[in-house]
Scaffold this motif. Structure first.
Motif, short mmCIF file in Angstrom:
data_model
loop_
_atom_site.label_atom_id
_atom_site.label_comp_id
_atom_site.label_asym_id
_atom_site.label_seq_id
_atom_site.Cartn_x
_atom_site.Cartn_y
_atom_site.Cartn_z
N PRO A 31 0.82 -1.22 0.00
CA PRO A 31 0.00 0.00 0.00
C PRO A 31 0.85 1.27 0.00
CG PRO A 31 -0.83 -1.59 1.59
CD PRO A 31 0.48 -2.12 1.11
N ASP A 32 0.43 2.24 -0.80
CA ASP A 32 1.18 3.49 -0.93
C ASP A 32 0.19 4.64 -1.04
OD1 ASP A 32 4.00 4.75 -1.67
OD2 ASP A 32 2.52 5.59 -3.09
N ASP A 33 0.40 5.69 -0.23
CA ASP A 33 -0.54 6.80 -0.19
C ASP A 33 -0.63 7.52 -1.53
OD1 ASP A 33 -1.15 6.29 2.42
OD2 ASP A 33 0.28 7.75 3.25
N ARG A 34 0.47 7.59 -2.25
CA ARG A 34 0.49 8.36 -3.50
C ARG A 34 0.06 7.54 -4.71
NH1 ARG A 34 4.62 9.31 -7.31
NH2 ARG A 34 4.24 11.19 -8.55
N LEU A 35 0.64 6.36 -4.86
CA LEU A 35 0.40 5.56 -6.06
C LEU A 35 -0.65 4.47 -5.88
CD1 LEU A 35 4.08 5.12 -7.30
CD2 LEU A 35 2.34 6.68 -8.20
N GLY A 36 -1.13 4.30 -4.67
CA GLY A 36 -2.07 3.21 -4.40
C GLY A 36 -1.33 1.96 -3.97
N GLU A 37 -0.41 1.48 -4.82
CA GLU A 37 0.42 0.32 -4.48
C GLU A 37 1.79 0.48 -5.13
OE1 GLU A 37 -2.25 -3.65 -3.92
OE2 GLU A 37 -2.14 -2.89 -5.97
N ARG A 38 2.78 -0.11 -4.49
CA ARG A 38 4.11 -0.25 -5.07
C ARG A 38 4.49 -1.72 -5.08
NH1 ARG A 38 7.14 4.43 -5.73
NH2 ARG A 38 6.32 6.31 -4.72
N LYS A 67 -0.66 -15.90 -0.93
CA LYS A 67 -0.38 -14.47 -1.00
C LYS A 67 -1.26 -13.66 -0.05
CE LYS A 67 1.76 -14.00 -5.53
NZ LYS A 67 1.75 -13.25 -6.81
N ASN A 68 -2.48 -14.13 0.16
CA ASN A 68 -3.35 -13.41 1.09
C ASN A 68 -2.76 -13.39 2.50
OD1 ASN A 68 -5.36 -12.46 -0.56
ND2 ASN A 68 -7.01 -13.37 0.62
N ASP A 69 -2.18 -14.53 2.91
CA ASP A 69 -1.55 -14.60 4.23
C ASP A 69 -0.36 -13.65 4.30
OD1 ASP A 69 -3.42 -16.46 4.83
OD2 ASP A 69 -2.05 -18.16 5.02
N LEU A 70 0.41 -13.57 3.21
CA LEU A 70 1.54 -12.65 3.18
C LEU A 70 1.07 -11.21 3.33
CD1 LEU A 70 3.83 -14.04 0.32
CD2 LEU A 70 4.30 -14.05 2.77
N ARG A 71 0.03 -10.85 2.58
CA ARG A 71 -0.47 -9.47 2.65
C ARG A 71 -0.95 -9.13 4.06
NH1 ARG A 71 -3.14 -11.28 -2.14
NH2 ARG A 71 -2.12 -10.51 -4.03
N LYS A 72 -1.67 -10.08 4.68
CA LYS A 72 -2.20 -9.81 6.02
C LYS A 72 -1.09 -9.64 7.05
CE LYS A 72 -6.57 -12.27 5.27
NZ LYS A 72 -7.35 -13.50 5.60
N SER A 73 -0.03 -10.43 6.92
CA SER A 73 1.06 -10.34 7.90
C SER A 73 1.94 -9.12 7.66
CB SER A 73 1.92 -11.61 7.86
OG SER A 73 2.54 -11.76 6.60
N LEU A 74 2.12 -8.74 6.39
CA LEU A 74 2.99 -7.61 6.08
C LEU A 74 2.28 -6.27 6.21
CD1 LEU A 74 4.87 -8.96 2.92
CD2 LEU A 74 5.73 -8.81 5.25
N PHE A 75 1.01 -6.25 5.82
CA PHE A 75 0.26 -4.99 5.79
C PHE A 75 -1.06 -5.16 6.53
CE2 PHE A 75 2.04 -5.86 1.42
CZ PHE A 75 3.29 -5.30 1.68
N PRO A 76 -1.04 -5.37 7.84
CA PRO A 76 -2.26 -5.72 8.58
C PRO A 76 -3.32 -4.63 8.59
CG PRO A 76 -0.43 -5.27 10.08
CD PRO A 76 0.15 -5.33 8.71
N THR A 77 -2.95 -3.38 8.37
CA THR A 77 -3.94 -2.30 8.44
C THR A 77 -4.46 -1.88 7.09
OG1 THR A 77 -2.19 -0.63 8.39
CG2 THR A 77 -2.92 -1.40 10.56
N SER A 78 -3.98 -2.54 6.02
CA SER A 78 -4.40 -2.11 4.67
C SER A 78 -5.78 -2.64 4.35
CB SER A 78 -3.39 -2.59 3.64
OG SER A 78 -3.35 -4.00 3.60
#
Length: 499
Positions: free
Chosen positions: A429-436, A488-499
């Motif tokens: 997640p990225d505030d400017r581009l949406g995602e990086r 990949k969903n598990d990776l996203r949840k662990s890396l970016f829990p508030t996204s």
């Protein structure tokens, strides 16, 4: 069985072996026990066992008794077992008494409390007769099953709660017969199966295919590449179907034998994820007697696989050619079928298609277009010859500054790095581009990989800048499904829990 009752039917990596006669006798005796336990034709039995000979005995016994097997990988936790047992109205659950440090007999108490009604447990262990236990409670109430229900597969839960995927004999036969015909599998051969029999890969290409063809089944319960090499050498196997990580491990493993590595294995059919071209190239060198093939299928049904004569280029770039009788297309965002060669969501109409999602009718209806095509959620291109090229997943796309970026090409580039064992590319997640672009990397043991090192390597290898990750995250081990697909969903949840 009548033609050769002493031929090996199934063998596992503990050394347990059953001939065809042994399998027939043991499954017949267990089917009698199932009937004595009150199980009747049409009842659902969850089979959650390791890749042991006992798995096949239990499965064949359930078929003899007229039950509907619902198969789960043995790694499934007790709460999830209870969840699916309730969802499908299972009247019995088959478990190992113990496995890899887990006390399943104790976990049965957790399952029975969560189920909250009467349910039977069958406990299996090596060299011991199976035992039964009854968890009493409210009477069982079975849901309404679709006509022709013969088997239930469960999704790998990468996107939440499991889906109960109902199949008929005809849908399973359609898929199995395509594979048998395409690769010429006969009863004179042996199938090597390291994928869990409780997962669709192991069930379709191991348990069911061995019974349909009479081929011997060689099972591996706990993945270890050196054990795998020994099993295939000791019990000459001609084919296996497994995910890309299995192929990569076998390709990378050291081999000092007098014959080529995996010399007897004529075909390795690889599914679960696209095969990186660099791996195809290395496998061709390291496994000179083995034809590498690609397959694209899911628990709901199958559609494509490589032809035995396909070139290395076709295998690396596509998931094979559409199977006979399958209508495979892509659709636009508005649901219109695209011309051949145009990227879109892959949809299919096929004889191997499932009957429905049990107790999830809304989800089932949402999974089809108005024309009756099943929406797979995969993105790809079908060319004029019927070959499928995957380009990503609808939910896996990285949207960077309004531009859709597929992780597939980035992962194929990064996996060539000598210090990378596994890689998954996700959107940070990225505030400017949406995602990086973020590369999650499992390094090879003992390696020391930094972001600067990776960028230097990408530049030196002339990898296009659009495929460069903007950050990396190192992990000790990737979260994976039992079939070896990265969650990949598990990776996203662990890396970016508030996204």
């Amino acid at each position: 069985m009548a033609s050769d009752p002493q031929r090996t039917a199934v063998i596992d990596d503990r050394g347990a072996t059953l001939t065809r006669q042994d399998l027939a006798d043991a499954s017949s005796a267990l089917a009698d026990e199932m009937h004595e336990q009150g199980l009747r034709v049409g009842d659902v039995m969850i089979i959650c066992l390791p890749n042991w000979t006992e798995w096949m005995v239990t499965y064949v016994a359930a078929l003899r008794c007229g039950l509907v097997p619902g198969t789960l990988p043995v790694t499934t936790d007790p709460e999830s077992i209870a969840y699916v047992a309730n969802m499908v109205g299972a009247k019995a659950v088959a478990l190992p008494r113990a496995h890899r440090g887990r006390d399943f007999a104790a976990e049965a108490d957790i399952i029975s409390r969560s189920v909250g009604r009467r349910i039977r447990f069958l406990f299996c262990e090596q060299d011991e007769s199976p035992t039964w236990a009854l968890a009493d409670g409210a009477p069982e109430t079975a849901p309404a099953y679709p006509a022709g229900l013969a088997h239930i597969l469960f999704s790998s839960s990468t996107t939440g709660k499991s889906k109960a995927i109902a199949h008929s004999e005809s849908s399973m036969d359609a898929y199995n017969n395509w594979i048998i015909d395409r690769y010429g599998i006969t009863g004179e051969e042996a199938i090597f199966m390291p994928s869990p029999l409780g997962h669709s890969t192991g069930f379709w290409h191991g348990a069911r295919m061995s019974l349909l063809t009479g081929a011997s089944l060689v099972l591996q319960d706990h993945w270890d590449v050196h054990t795998a090499l020994s099993l295939v050498e000791a019990h000459p196997c001609s084919i296996t179907v497994a995910a890309t990580p299995f192929l990569k491990d076998l390709t990378d493993a050291e081999w000092t034998g007098d014959t080529p590595k995996l010399a007897g294995l004529k075909t390795f059919v690889c599914g679960g994820a696209p095969i990186p071209p660099s791996l195809i190239e290395r496998a061709t060198t390291e496994l000179p007697d083995t034809h590498i093939a690609s397959i694209w299928a899911m628990s709901e049904g199958g559609a494509t696989s490589s032809l035995p004569g396909d070139s290395a280029e076709l295998i690396a770039e596509t998931c094979g050619r559409v199977m006979p009788g399958v209508e495979l297309e892509t659709i636009s965002e508005s649901g219109v079928v695209n011309p051949r060669g145009v990227e879109g969501e892959i949809v299919m109409r096929t004889p191997s298609l499932f009957l429905g999602y049990l107790n999830q009718e809304d989800l089932y209806r949402e999974s089809f277009t108005r024309e009756g095509y099943f929406r797979t959620g995969d993105l790809g291109v079908v060319d004029h010859d019927g070959y499928l090229r995957l380009t990503g997943r609808l939910k896996d796309l990285i949207i960077r500054g309004g531009v859709n970026i597929s992780p597939v090409d980035i992962e194929n580039a990064l996996i060539q790095h000598p210090l990378i064992a596994k890689v998954a590319v996700v959107g940070r997640p990225d505030d400017r581009l949406g995602e990086r672009i973020c590369a999650v990397i499992e390094p090879r043991p003992g390696s020391d990989l930094t972001f600067v090192d990776l960028v230097d390597w990408l530049r030196a290898e002339s990898v296009p800048r659009r495929l460069w990750p903007e950050s990396i995250h190192l992990v000790d081990a990737m979260p994976q499904t039992p079939a070896g697909k990265i969650r990949k969903n598990d990776l996203r949840k662990s890396l970016f829990p508030t996204s």
